[in-house]
Design an enzyme around this catalytic site. Structure first.
Site, short mmCIF file in Angstrom:
data_model
loop_
_atom_site.label_atom_id
_atom_site.label_comp_id
_atom_site.label_asym_id
_atom_site.label_seq_id
_atom_site.Cartn_x
_atom_site.Cartn_y
_atom_site.Cartn_z
N GLY A 184 0.84 -1.19 0.00
CA GLY A 184 0.00 0.00 0.00
C GLY A 184 0.87 1.24 0.00
O GLY A 184 2.02 1.18 0.44
N THR A 185 0.34 2.33 -0.49
CA THR A 185 1.23 3.48 -0.68
C THR A 185 0.79 4.72 0.09
O THR A 185 0.88 4.73 1.31
CB THR A 185 1.40 3.78 -2.18
OG1 THR A 185 0.10 3.81 -2.77
CG2 THR A 185 2.20 2.69 -2.84
#
Length: 281
Positions: A53-54
């Protein structure tokens, strides 16, 4: 986790004895193998094939804090998921978001939610914002072995502080270092680009609606330059997750609310692709 003695049907003694107000300490004593950081480490560094996830952003405003995250998870150069959620309710007055290894991060969030609920039930009161931030730092530190093998999780934590009548934002490093941030912050692969937008757009007197708008603008800028960050997906109706924490508690903005903000940001970019300009003076 087996909670009953298989022979007598009674709870093991550990369940009946006075214990710690920390659920992770209890779990570590009874079934340590269930803690994410106690699992068998991979033999070598893990590649990019595991979803990550960013970008996450958080912005303070008078009386609270807004936290928002994009919806993309990537595995190498592949989009692993388009609608992953990375921003969560930690308890009534706080929010947590994750960047890094998605699976371990979501597991850490769930464990942190139980940790806060367990403390509240044991002690009859909630932890202070600082206490919650410290508990989360301990959990991040327990994942250091995994982080060294490429399975790092870096959370962002924000909560309403009753004594200050405002929001507070805490960031972490993979070793469990805890840092309180001023005004705004961002984490994840697009954080550098998001933080540039936050610096440009932040004002000390933001309303809650404007703080949410600043967050969505920052995520748009991150997606504009970072391939691992997803922008508003108007065709699929996938928009950032935006949460507000104030004295009234945690509230996740509805899809219709965030959708309206996201559409206004996209429409504004037709005239100004670089986004709103900041005054020089």
């Amino acid at each position: 986790m087996a909670s009953h003695d298989s022979h007598t049907g009674r709870l093991p003694g550990l369940f009946a004895s006075p214990g710690s107000s920390s659920f992770t300490e209890f779990l570590g004593a009874y079934s340590p193998e269930l803690l994410p950081g106690r699992r068998t480490l991979p033999a070598g560094p893990v590649g990019d094939e595991i979803p990550h996830g960013t970008t996450i952003v958080a912005v303070g405003f008078p009386g609270g804090v807004v936290m928002a995250g994009d919806r993309r998870a990537t595995a190498g150069n592949v989009i692993a998921q388009r609608d992953i959620e990375k921003v969560f309710r930690a308890d009534e007055f706080s929010a947590i978001a994750i960047a890094g290894t998605a699976g371990i991060g979501i597991e850490m969030v769930r464990l942190f939610q139980v940790e806060l609920e367990h403390y509240e039930k044991r002690e009859g009161r909630t932890l202070s914002v600082e206490g919650k931030a410290n508990r989360l730092a301990t959990m991040v530190r327990q994942n250091l072995g995994m982080a060294m093998q490429g399975l790092a999780v870096v959370p962002l934590f924000a909560g309403y502080d009753e004594e200050r009548d405002g929001g507070r934002i805490f960031s972490y490093d993979p070793a469990g270092g805890r840092y309180e941030e001023r005004d705004f912050y961002s984490i994840g692969s697009g954080s550098v680009f998001a933080r540039g937008a936050l610096k440009k757009l932040y004002r000390a007197d933001l309303s809650v609606d404007d703080a949410a708008l600043v967050c969505v603008q920052a995520l748009y800028d991150a997606a504009d330059d970072d391939s691992a960050t997803g922008g508003p997906d108007l065709t699929r109706g996938i928009f950032p997750v935006v949460a507000v924490v104030t004295s009234d508690g945690y509230r996740r903005l509805g899809e219709d609310e965030v959708g309206a903000v996201a559409r206004s940001v996209v429409e504004g970019r037709y005239d100004s692709p670089g986004g709103p300009s900041a005054p020089l003076r």
